[in-house]
Scaffold this motif. Sequence first.
Motif, PDB file in Angstrom:
ATOM      1  N   ALA A  10      57.500  45.003 -35.900  1.00 57.87           N
ATOM      2  CA  ALA A  10      58.320  45.064 -34.688  1.00 57.87           C
ATOM      3  C   ALA A  10      59.025  43.739 -34.434  1.00 57.87           C
ATOM      4  CB  ALA A  10      57.458  45.460 -33.491  1.00 57.87           C
ATOM      5  N   ARG A  11      58.331  42.633 -34.662  1.00 54.48           N
ATOM      6  CA  ARG A  11      58.955  41.310 -34.492  1.00 54.48           C
ATOM      7  C   ARG A  11      60.108  41.135 -35.473  1.00 54.48           C
ATOM      8  NH1 ARG A  11      56.318  37.009 -31.826  1.00 54.48           N
ATOM      9  NH2 ARG A  11      57.185  35.574 -33.353  1.00 54.48           N
ATOM     10  N   SER A  14      63.027  43.135 -34.242  1.00 54.88           N
ATOM     11  CA  SER A  14      63.626  42.571 -33.032  1.00 54.88           C
ATOM     12  C   SER A  14      64.454  41.325 -33.332  1.00 54.88           C
ATOM     13  CB  SER A  14      62.559  42.239 -31.991  1.00 54.88           C
ATOM     14  OG  SER A  14      61.827  41.094 -32.342  1.00 54.88           O
ATOM     15  N   ARG A  19      70.132  45.415 -35.079  1.00 49.92           N
ATOM     16  CA  ARG A  19      68.924  46.227 -34.931  1.00 49.92           C
ATOM     17  C   ARG A  19      69.200  47.589 -34.300  1.00 49.92           C
ATOM     18  NH1 ARG A  19      68.514  41.758 -32.028  1.00 49.92           N
ATOM     19  NH2 ARG A  19      68.706  41.917 -29.781  1.00 49.92           N
ATOM     20  N   ILE A 103      61.692  45.893 -28.816  1.00 49.44           N
ATOM     21  CA  ILE A 103      62.450  45.584 -30.039  1.00 49.44           C
ATOM     22  C   ILE A 103      63.923  45.431 -29.698  1.00 49.44           C
ATOM     23  CG2 ILE A 103      63.248  46.519 -32.260  1.00 49.44           C
ATOM     24  CD1 ILE A 103      60.395  47.791 -32.495  1.00 49.44           C
ATOM     25  N   VAL A 111      57.917  41.480 -27.798  1.00 46.09           N
ATOM     26  CA  VAL A 111      57.500  42.467 -28.800  1.00 46.09           C
ATOM     27  C   VAL A 111      56.020  42.310 -29.121  1.00 46.09           C
ATOM     28  CG1 VAL A 111      57.778  43.187 -31.201  1.00 46.09           C
ATOM     29  CG2 VAL A 111      59.791  42.759 -29.798  1.00 46.09           C
TER      30      VAL A 111
END
Length: 131
Positions: A10-11, A14, A19, A103, A111
């Motif tokens: 997820a990081r 993000s 994205r 995100i 996140v």
Amino acid sequence: MRCALESLAARDLSARAARDASVAALRAAVEEMVRREKRSVDDRIEADLCFDRTLVRLTGNDTLCTPGPPSRGSIRISINWAGLERAVANMNARRHIKIVDAIESGDPSLVSETVAEHMGAAAEMLVSGAA
């Protein structure tokens, strides 16, 4: 393990300037969870796991995808052990949309916090029965 891997995924998503496609794919996975809310528990579990697979797959990082199948088996065992009511409460689509929103924000700290909160609540719900 899932918290660390999904937080990393997820990081990564993000932090990407582009994205939007990832966010759209994750929103579609959440919408599928909503569509399956009235279906069998197995259908709901599959939709929940699909969200997790989508999150990791979107990174394009094969290393993150490697632990997937064994952990999915343990997830199914945990869900079955916890019981229907707790499992269904845990697969709530609204809980997952918070991850997508984090995100989309592009804030890696948010996140990490959101995924950790999501995983912590899931573990608490499955183990202790808190709803």
